[in-house]
Scaffold this active site. Structure first.
Site, PDB file in Angstrom:
ATOM      1  N   HIS A 215       4.404   4.116 -12.567  1.00  0.00           N
ATOM      2  CA  HIS A 215       5.702   3.451 -12.374  1.00  0.00           C
ATOM      3  C   HIS A 215       5.587   2.454 -11.211  1.00  0.00           C
ATOM      4  CE1 HIS A 215       9.946   2.803 -12.522  1.00  0.00           C
ATOM      5  NE2 HIS A 215      10.394   3.909 -11.977  1.00  0.00           N
TER       6      HIS A 215
ATOM      7  N   HIS B  61       3.706  -1.367 -21.041  1.00  0.00           N
ATOM      8  CA  HIS B  61       5.079  -1.016 -20.663  1.00  0.00           C
ATOM      9  C   HIS B  61       5.702  -0.210 -21.792  1.00  0.00           C
ATOM     10  CE1 HIS B  61       9.227  -1.449 -19.288  1.00  0.00           C
ATOM     11  NE2 HIS B  61       8.714  -1.778 -18.126  1.00  0.00           N
TER      12      HIS B  61
ATOM     13  N   ASP C 178       4.227  -5.591 -12.274  1.00  0.00           N
ATOM     14  CA  ASP C 178       3.359  -5.217 -11.145  1.00  0.00           C
ATOM     15  C   ASP C 178       2.043  -5.966 -11.114  1.00  0.00           C
ATOM     16  OD1 ASP C 178       4.693  -2.101 -11.891  1.00  0.00           O
ATOM     17  OD2 ASP C 178       5.009  -3.136  -9.985  1.00  0.00           O
TER      18      ASP C 178
HETATM   19  C1  SDX Z   1       6.962  -0.111 -14.145  1.00  0.00           C
HETATM   20  O1  SDX Z   1      10.235   1.748 -17.368  1.00  0.00           O
HETATM   21  C2  SDX Z   1      10.313   0.692 -16.663  1.00  0.00           C
HETATM   22  O2  SDX Z   1      11.150  -0.161 -16.889  1.00  0.00           O
HETATM   23  C3  SDX Z   1       9.342   0.600 -15.492  1.00  0.00           C
HETATM   24  C4  SDX Z   1       9.346  -0.692 -14.708  1.00  0.00           C
HETATM   25  C5  SDX Z   1      10.635  -0.887 -13.955  1.00  0.00           C
HETATM   26  O3  SDX Z   1      10.935  -2.040 -13.581  1.00  0.00           O
HETATM   27  O4  SDX Z   1      11.307   0.135 -13.641  1.00  0.00           O
HETATM   28  O5  SDX Z   1       9.134  -1.794 -15.566  1.00  0.00           O
HETATM   29  C6  SDX Z   1       8.239  -0.704 -13.647  1.00  0.00           C
HETATM   30  O6  SDX Z   1       6.780   1.060 -13.994  1.00  0.00           O
HETATM   31  C7  SDX Z   1       5.998  -0.986 -14.901  1.00  0.00           C
HETATM   32  C8  SDX Z   1       4.746  -0.198 -15.439  1.00  0.00           C
HETATM   33  C9  SDX Z   1       3.743  -0.047 -14.289  1.00  0.00           C
HETATM   34  N1  SDX Z   1       2.667   0.846 -14.684  1.00  0.00           N
HETATM   35  C10 SDX Z   1       1.414   0.388 -14.904  1.00  0.00           C
HETATM   36  O7  SDX Z   1       1.100  -0.803 -14.895  1.00  0.00           O
HETATM   37  C11 SDX Z   1       0.382   1.472 -15.141  1.00  0.00           C
HETATM   38  C12 SDX Z   1      -0.490   1.108 -16.344  1.00  0.00           C
HETATM   39  N2  SDX Z   1       0.344   1.184 -17.564  1.00  0.00           N
HETATM   40  C13 SDX Z   1       0.299   2.432 -18.314  1.00  0.00           C
HETATM   41  O8  SDX Z   1       0.159   3.568 -17.551  1.00  0.00           O
HETATM   42  C14 SDX Z   1       1.357   2.466 -19.436  1.00  0.00           C
HETATM   43  O9  SDX Z   1       1.301   1.259 -20.076  1.00  0.00           O
HETATM   44  C15 SDX Z   1       2.795   2.759 -19.089  1.00  0.00           C
HETATM   45  C16 SDX Z   1       2.945   4.011 -18.299  1.00  0.00           C
HETATM   46  C17 SDX Z   1       3.391   1.629 -18.350  1.00  0.00           C
HETATM   47  C18 SDX Z   1       3.553   2.929 -20.407  1.00  0.00           C
HETATM   48  O10 SDX Z   1       3.090   4.085 -20.996  1.00  0.00           O
HETATM   49  P1  SDX Z   1       3.652   4.576 -22.448  1.00  0.00           P
HETATM   50  O11 SDX Z   1       4.816   3.794 -22.864  1.00  0.00           O
HETATM   51  O12 SDX Z   1       3.760   6.052 -22.415  1.00  0.00           O
HETATM   52  O13 SDX Z   1       2.524   4.099 -23.388  1.00  0.00           O
HETATM   53  P2  SDX Z   1       1.203   4.921 -23.675  1.00  0.00           P
HETATM   54  O14 SDX Z   1       0.609   5.385 -22.373  1.00  0.00           O
HETATM   55  O15 SDX Z   1       1.477   5.924 -24.722  1.00  0.00           O
HETATM   56  O16 SDX Z   1       0.266   3.754 -24.229  1.00  0.00           O
HETATM   57  C19 SDX Z   1       0.197   3.458 -25.617  1.00  0.00           C
HETATM   58  C20 SDX Z   1      -1.289   3.187 -25.876  1.00  0.00           C
HETATM   59  C21 SDX Z   1      -2.184   4.383 -25.498  1.00  0.00           C
HETATM   60  O17 SDX Z   1      -3.362   4.268 -26.291  1.00  0.00           O
HETATM   61  P3  SDX Z   1      -3.432   5.178 -27.694  1.00  0.00           P
HETATM   62  O18 SDX Z   1      -3.170   6.600 -27.289  1.00  0.00           O
HETATM   63  O19 SDX Z   1      -2.368   4.587 -28.596  1.00  0.00           O
HETATM   64  O20 SDX Z   1      -4.844   4.936 -28.194  1.00  0.00           O
HETATM   65  O21 SDX Z   1      -1.733   2.112 -25.032  1.00  0.00           O
HETATM   66  C22 SDX Z   1      -2.719   2.574 -24.121  1.00  0.00           C
HETATM   67  C23 SDX Z   1      -2.580   4.093 -24.072  1.00  0.00           C
HETATM   68  O22 SDX Z   1      -3.836   4.688 -23.731  1.00  0.00           O
HETATM   69  N3  SDX Z   1      -2.408   1.986 -22.824  1.00  0.00           N
HETATM   70  C24 SDX Z   1      -3.308   1.478 -21.987  1.00  0.00           C
HETATM   71  C25 SDX Z   1      -2.570   0.969 -20.913  1.00  0.00           C
HETATM   72  N4  SDX Z   1      -1.265   1.182 -21.118  1.00  0.00           N
HETATM   73  C26 SDX Z   1      -1.169   1.815 -22.302  1.00  0.00           C
HETATM   74  N5  SDX Z   1      -4.657   1.412 -22.066  1.00  0.00           N
HETATM   75  C27 SDX Z   1      -5.270   0.822 -21.014  1.00  0.00           C
HETATM   76  N6  SDX Z   1      -4.643   0.303 -19.942  1.00  0.00           N
HETATM   77  C28 SDX Z   1      -3.281   0.353 -19.852  1.00  0.00           C
HETATM   78  N7  SDX Z   1      -2.649  -0.152 -18.807  1.00  0.00           N
END
Ligand code: SDX
Length: 428
Positions: free
Chosen positions: A266, A309, A367
């Site tokens: 997050h 996201h 971010d």
């Molecule tokens: C913020 O919710 C909000 O609005 C948050 C926010 C706000 O203003 O409040 O926007 C602020 O928190 C932005 C996000 C910051 N976090 C990151 O940058 C961390 C990296 N991102 C990931 O951890 C992830 O993308 C999330 C946590 C942001 C979202 O996770 P989800 O929605 O649960 O998606 P997921 O993890 O299930 O991903 C779907 C697929 C998966 O692969 P498969 O299982 O389908 O094979 O995408 C992959 C994930 O492994 N994936 C990534 C990835 N993000 C998702 N793979 C590599 N690198 C990434 N960054």
């Protein structure tokens, strides 16, 4: 509100169940599932992938189109034409202020930027190298101890003064946590500076020399505050709403929001992006590809921080503005060829062409570029999420205020129980 119905049939249940369907002003329709409890059924949605927890009129996100509206105004228009204090007024009260309303609101915030002298003693309990987010969690929660006279959350005026106090004092406490880290004396706020200028002044001035506020930094800081202000029912805002639903005081609720924001999935991602760029080290093709491959490898916990996201399946509109701001600030500083900016841009370019990211609709989020700007402004990496918390306080407190201004129930989810059914304690 219900103009349509959904009919649920469940194998083994004699009769089908009719559930109201509501349409909002925009976005997906919702199915009101509250009646399922009476039928002995729960919904099941770990991580809330498709759950609306409340009604809200504050912020609207269209993840498919990459749209973010605050009270109907697009974030890119606000970021370029408004300022953070005006956005705070808009989020809290629902409409843009006229000049008199703006001046009165800004004046109230300015005259609440100081903290009680006793609060400075809270810091002494922390090690000097404590992460400033840990200090923020503790000190903000402790603010309740100073305002028992205005903590009746059923009173509009008590909710409003708490919101003003939190918006005003967060930059002061944030800057104090940095000064405590670097062993410099706390700097009092100045009433002749605007919100962003005051924060930079409290962060970087010291008693031994005159600190000149760089107008480029002040404008970039204000824009960064605006881009992080609110984002619908994200994890930390949902935490604040849930804490608020128990009747907890606003300072305790915001402290809970700060704790939830800290996670690297997050708000902690901005700090994690800079650490990732440090780890990548150089923008050579093979080096960047190595990290892209790590991010794609299911057996490797490495994720491309600042990418992906839960809601956006297109560009995060904030990331677009942040990238433009990043280019502006670094160009004005003569750092257009900043090595970390080069790595970030190359990483973005390669990822956006890679099937793994395209297929999963993973784009840069808010971010991805913010940390590069903050670092160029001399802000230490461990303060990045603190700055996110300073900004998001207006979003958190606006949602808290919105919830308490209407009828609400304590949030109490249920579960799918998978443990032991009843068994007797073994006789000795
Ligand atoms: C913020 O919710 C909000 O609005 C948050 C926010 C706000 O203003 O409040 O926007 C602020 O928190 C932005 C996000 C910051 N976090 C990151 O940058 C961390 C990296 N991102 C990931 O951890 C992830 O993308 C999330 C946590 C942001 C979202 O996770 P989800 O929605 O649960 O998606 P997921 O993890 O299930 O991903 C779907 C697929 C998966 O692969 P498969 O299982 O389908 O094979 O995408 C992959 C994930 O492994 N994936 C990534 C990835 N993000 C998702 N793979 C590599 N690198 C990434 N960054």
């Amino acid at each position: 509100m219900a103009d349509r119905k959904a009919t649920l049939t469940v194998e083994g249940l004699e009769k089908s169940i009719e559930l109201p369907v509501y349409s909002g002003a925009a976005g997906p329709d919702v199915i009101d599932v509250r009646g399922l409890g009476a039928e002995g059924l729960f919904t099941y949605d770990p991580g809330f992938m498709a759950t609306s927890s409340c009604q809200s009129a504050i912020t609207y996100i269209d993840g498919g189109q990459g749209v973010l509206l605050h009270r109907g105004y697009p974030i890119d228009q606000l970021a370029k034409q408004s300022d953070f204090v005006e956005l705070c007024y808009l989020l809290l009260f629902g409409e843009l202020p006229d000049k008199a309303q703006y001046d009165e609101f800004a004046g109230r915030i300015t005259h609440h930027t100081m903290v009680h002298e006793q609060l400075a003693n809270f810091f002494k309990g922390f090690r000097r190298d404590a992460h400033p987010m840990s200090i923020l969690c503790g000190v903000v929660g402790g603010l309740a101890a100073f305002y028992h006279d205005h903590l009746d959350i059923t009173k509009q005026e008590d909710r409003e003064i708490s919101a003003i106090r939190l918006i005003a004092k967060m930059p002061t406490i944030a800057a104090m946590s940095h000064k405590y880290n670097v062993g410099q004396p706390f700097v009092y706020p100045r009433n002749d500076l605007n919100y962003a200028e005051n924060f930079l002044y409290m962060m970087f001035s010291n008693p031994c020399e005159n600190y000149e506020i760089n107008p480029v930094f002040a404008k970039a800081m204000d824009r960064i505050f605006m881009l992080h202000a609110d984002h619908e029912q994200n994890a930390s805002t949902s935490t604040v709403r849930l804490a608020g639903s128990t009747g907890a005081n606003p300072f305790a609720c915001i402290s809970a929001g700060i704790a939830a924001l800290w996670g690297p999935a997050h708000g902690g991602a901005n700090e994690a992006v800079l650490n990732m760029l440090d780890e990548i080290g150089d923008d050579s093709e093979e080096n960047i590809q190595r990290f892209i491959d790590k991010a794609k490898d299911k057996n490797d916990p490495f994720k491309l921080m600042g990418f992906g996201h839960r809601v956006y399946r297109n560009f995060d509109p904030r990331a677009k503005v942040m990238k433009e701001t990043c280019d502006e600030v670094l160009a004005q500083l003569g750092k257009a060829d900043d090595p970390q900016l080069k790595i970030a841009k190359r990483l973005e370019q390669i990822a956006l062409e890679d099937e793994y990211f395209v297929e999963r609709k993973l784009y840069p989020n808010v971010d991805f570029y913010s940390g590069i700007i903050l670092k160029a402004m001399g802000i230490p990496t461990n303060m990045f999420t603190v700055i996110f918390a300073v900004s998001r306080t207006i979003g958190w407190i606006s949602h808290w205020h919105e919830m308490l201004s209407d009828s609400y129930k304590i949030s109490r989810p249920r579960q799918l129980y998978t443990g032991h059914t009843q068994r007797d304690y073994p006789a000795k």
